[in-house]
Design an enzyme around this catalytic site. Structure first.
Site, mmCIF file in Angstrom:
data_model
loop_
_atom_site.group_PDB
_atom_site.id
_atom_site.type_symbol
_atom_site.label_atom_id
_atom_site.label_comp_id
_atom_site.label_asym_id
_atom_site.label_seq_id
_atom_site.Cartn_x
_atom_site.Cartn_y
_atom_site.Cartn_z
ATOM 1 N N SER A 1 -33.190 63.472 -18.664
ATOM 2 C CA SER A 1 -32.110 64.205 -18.544
ATOM 3 C C SER A 1 -32.093 65.646 -18.481
ATOM 4 O O SER A 1 -32.542 66.352 -17.770
ATOM 5 C CB SER A 1 -30.952 63.321 -19.434
ATOM 6 O OG SER A 1 -29.721 63.979 -19.238
ATOM 7 N N MET A 2 -31.291 66.271 -19.637
ATOM 8 C CA MET A 2 -31.236 67.986 -19.602
ATOM 9 C C MET A 2 -32.794 68.288 -19.896
ATOM 10 O O MET A 2 -33.039 69.491 -19.443
ATOM 11 C CB MET A 2 -30.691 68.113 -20.917
ATOM 12 C CG MET A 2 -30.407 69.547 -21.115
ATOM 13 S SD MET A 2 -29.512 70.132 -22.520
ATOM 14 C CE MET A 2 -29.692 71.988 -22.368
#
Length: 278
Positions: free
Chosen positions: A99-100
């Site tokens: 994700s991030m």
């Protein structure tokens, strides 16, 4: 507990908490927002058993790392990753960003190259560019979407995180795929992050353009993504990253929500380990 000092800010050291498990080729696992290295629990034992040395760390502002007031842009976060890699003198390493954390993988390779890196993995990751603009019409986030995140984090943050963790483990048009205690465990991990870091990182992962970074990838890359991800939809992220990165491999987890490293851990781990062993 092991820490590495990655910077000095306002005359205070910025220390990242990290853990090293196993021996063999290093694999650095970079967690998503708004969690910590604990979110990689389903991957650590299988990777160690497969003969890898597993390094997890908490991004600044999260988990047990320092929680400064500033420094949550991707240039700084990639610099933190570089400091960790240099301190541990990691070589021939794979970097896996969830994700991030996929943004750190992209910005690290874009800024610092692949001298220490042998492979890269983008898992449910935010690149190439989530914000919808005139030159990025396929982005998935508009201003009002980002503002909803910011309002939620700056308002009743815990209530926001409670709903977020439901969506995190629920496929689009589906049902929650983890037990309530496991979901609440992830909510608790997120709740102890710095509120400022949690807020600022929304802007970072929403507004940062990684398209030029992805064009600089020169190591074998795996893109792994759930096709039912309602947090970072595959069509606006994983598919586009795969299209940009030359010779990248793509593994789609059918029915996988955002947190598919937990909900579909067996499939996720098999795809990851096969790629690392290839």
């Amino acid at each position: 507990m092991p820490y590495v000092t990655v910077a000095i800010q306002a005359d205070q050291p910025i220390d990242l908490y990290y853990e090293v498990q196993g021996t063999g080729k290093p694999v650095v696992l970079i967690h998503g927002w708004p969690l910590s290295g604990r979110s990689w629990e389903p991957q650590i034992a299988p990777l160690v058993d497969a003969g890898f040395q597993v390094i997890t760390y908490d991004r600044r502002g999260f988990g047990q790392s320092s929680k400064p007031w500033e420094g949550y842009d991707y240039d700084t976060l990639a610099q933190d990753l570089k400091a960790l890699m240099d301190e541990l003198d990691l070589k021939d390493a794979a970097i896996v960003g969830f994700s991030m954390g996929g943004g750190e993988v992209a910005r690290y390779l874009g800024q610092y190259g692949s001298d220490r890196i042998s492979k890269a993995v983008l898992a449910s990751a935010v690149p190439p560019y989530l914000f919808k603009t005139d030159d990025n019409p396929d982005g998935g986030l508009e201003e009002q979407d980002i503002q909803q995140f910011l309002d939620g984090v700056s308002g009743d943050r815990i209530a926001f995180l409670n709903d977020f963790t439901k969506n995190f483990f629920t496929p689009k048009d589906g049902k929650l795929l983890v037990s309530k205690p496991l979901r609440l465990y992830h909510r608790e991990i997120a709740s102890f992050a710095s509120p400022k870091a949690t807020y600022d990182c929304v802007k970072s992962f929403a507004y940062t353009d990684f398209r030029d970074d992805l064009k600089k990838f020169d190591v074998p890359t795996l893109v792994i993504h759930g096709d039912a991800d309602q947090i970072v939809p595959f069509e606006v992220s994983g598919q586009r990253s795969h299209d940009i990165i030359a010779d990248s491999q793509l593994h789609i987890i059918e029915g996988g929500p955002h947190g598919n490293n937990v909900t579909h851990a067996k499939e996720f781990n098999q795809a990851l380990i096969e790629f690392l062993n290839d």
